[in-house]
Write an enzyme that holds these catalytic residues in place. Sequence first.
Site, PDB file in Angstrom:
ATOM      1  CE  LYS A  52      -3.926   1.990   2.566  1.00  0.00           C
ATOM      2  NZ  LYS A  52      -4.767   1.879   3.767  1.00  0.00           N
ATOM      3  CB  SER A 128      -8.098   3.735   2.830  1.00  0.00           C
ATOM      4  OG  SER A 128      -7.281   3.168   3.839  1.00  0.00           O
ATOM      5  CB  SER A 152      -8.438   0.961   5.830  1.00  0.00           C
ATOM      6  OG  SER A 152      -9.149   2.151   5.639  1.00  0.00           O
TER       7      SER A 152
HETATM    8  N1  GLN Z   1     -12.961   4.505   6.084  1.00  0.00           N
HETATM    9  C1  GLN Z   1     -12.453   4.951   7.347  1.00  0.00           C
HETATM   10  C2  GLN Z   1     -12.005   6.383   7.209  1.00  0.00           C
HETATM   11  O1  GLN Z   1     -12.237   6.944   6.189  1.00  0.00           O
HETATM   12  C3  GLN Z   1     -11.329   4.069   7.780  1.00  0.00           C
HETATM   13  C4  GLN Z   1     -10.061   4.371   7.114  1.00  0.00           C
HETATM   14  C5  GLN Z   1      -8.928   3.504   7.532  1.00  0.00           C
HETATM   15  O2  GLN Z   1      -9.099   2.503   8.231  1.00  0.00           O
HETATM   16  N2  GLN Z   1      -7.734   3.927   7.153  1.00  0.00           N
HETATM   17  O3  GLN Z   1     -11.457   6.966   8.080  1.00  0.00           O
END
Ligand code: GLN
Length: 448
Positions: A52, A128, A152
């Site tokens: 990532k 994400s 995420s």
């Molecule tokens: N979707 C969540 C956010 O937008 C979690 C993101 C994540 O775990 N990095 O914060």
Amino acid sequence: LVEESYARIKEVDGEVQAFLTLNEEGARTQAKELEANADAEAKLFGLPIGIKDNIVTKGLRTTAASQLLSNLEDPLYDATVVQKLQNEKAVTIGKINMDEFAMGSSNENSSFQATRNPWNTDHVPGGSSGGSAAAVAAGEVPFSLGTDTGGSIRQPASYCGVVGLKPTYGRVSRFGLIAFASSLDQIGPLTKSVEDNAYVLETIAGHDKMDSTSANVEVPSYTDALTGDVSDLKIAVPKEYFAEGVDEEVKASVRAALKKYEELGATWEEVSLPHSKYALSTYYLISSSEASANLARFDGVRYGRRADNAETMIDMFKQSRSEGFGDEVKRRIMLGTFALSSGYYDAYYKKAQQVRTLIKNDFDKIFEDYDVVIGPTAPTPAFKVGEQMDNPLTMYANDILTIPVNLAGVPGISVPCGFAENGLPIGLQIIGKHFDESTVYRAAHAFE
Ligand code: GLN
């Protein structure tokens, strides 16, 4: 394997769009060296991995999918997890798309491209770490690393039908991870099988003196834990995880999974996580507050691309940040700055920290009597591209079932448990005690 990986990327990535940067020259050179010095002892000898793009890789472009870091072509060091993979002779195939600075649930917040769900490219892969999940689901790499601050890793794993684990907070070093919310962020593996996942975690877990929040707790053999026997397993099923907003199809798949556990000799009971209804608001206050502090360094001087035409120093800061950050990142910085400002701190940030403790206590209490908590990973299967982009609150609700786990700091995995009528995968979430990834893996593996 490396050649196969690139061949598959050439074949499908035009459509899937999981990769931001390929490491073709570096990977081929490394593969040749490995061929010349075969080292059967290395755990990940020659295995291709995707990383990532918020995890720093020496000499390989690292952007966190932000325009602000689009010029970071040549980072000076490797994150500890990358170093550990290298020690076991894994080969980095490339860097993977994500929501900008890991803020999002669909990959549509990337400032470069929107990764698609390989099962149906009209749908999002989740986020994400949507690129990390899609790359594994599409067969581009056998495994990848993602990061999980509020879901995420698990939510995209669920949407793409792969296995994704968020380790206990402190299990894996965050050194070299571009921080979003430091008290919540964890790096973890996405793979096709539970066994692969356990294997990768064994490699990347452990104390690191470069990360003072990494825990000095022994790392057991996670693969040894995969006995197939769950006859002693006591499962708690929170009633809040079957509330309104969770699709009937998702509920049915999870109920079928619980039936399977019964057949395997495990027992389950309904429990309550009474404070989970506050998790979403608590998370967005805490994570945005920490993000506003973490992202202060991206000012065009210390880090980040500098705006060209600013006249004064203050203008230069303003313009660099205005041009470099996308809408969602700006929204979080504003919310976080507000919540931390004098006069509001007690009402918002401090209150959120107190509620966080109550949420953690809910889990501690359940784990006095049960080994794991089981429920759905996400309320729905993958939604359509574009469908939720105009309403941030709808988008935030996709993480309602994963966020409590980050707030409590416990480990959680998503494993595929069925398909919706439209053919998209559904994920089962298994949550464990602090530092008890072994039981999480054992439960997931027996079910798989
Ligand atoms: N979707 C969540 C956010 O937008 C979690 C993101 C994540 O775990 N990095 O914060």
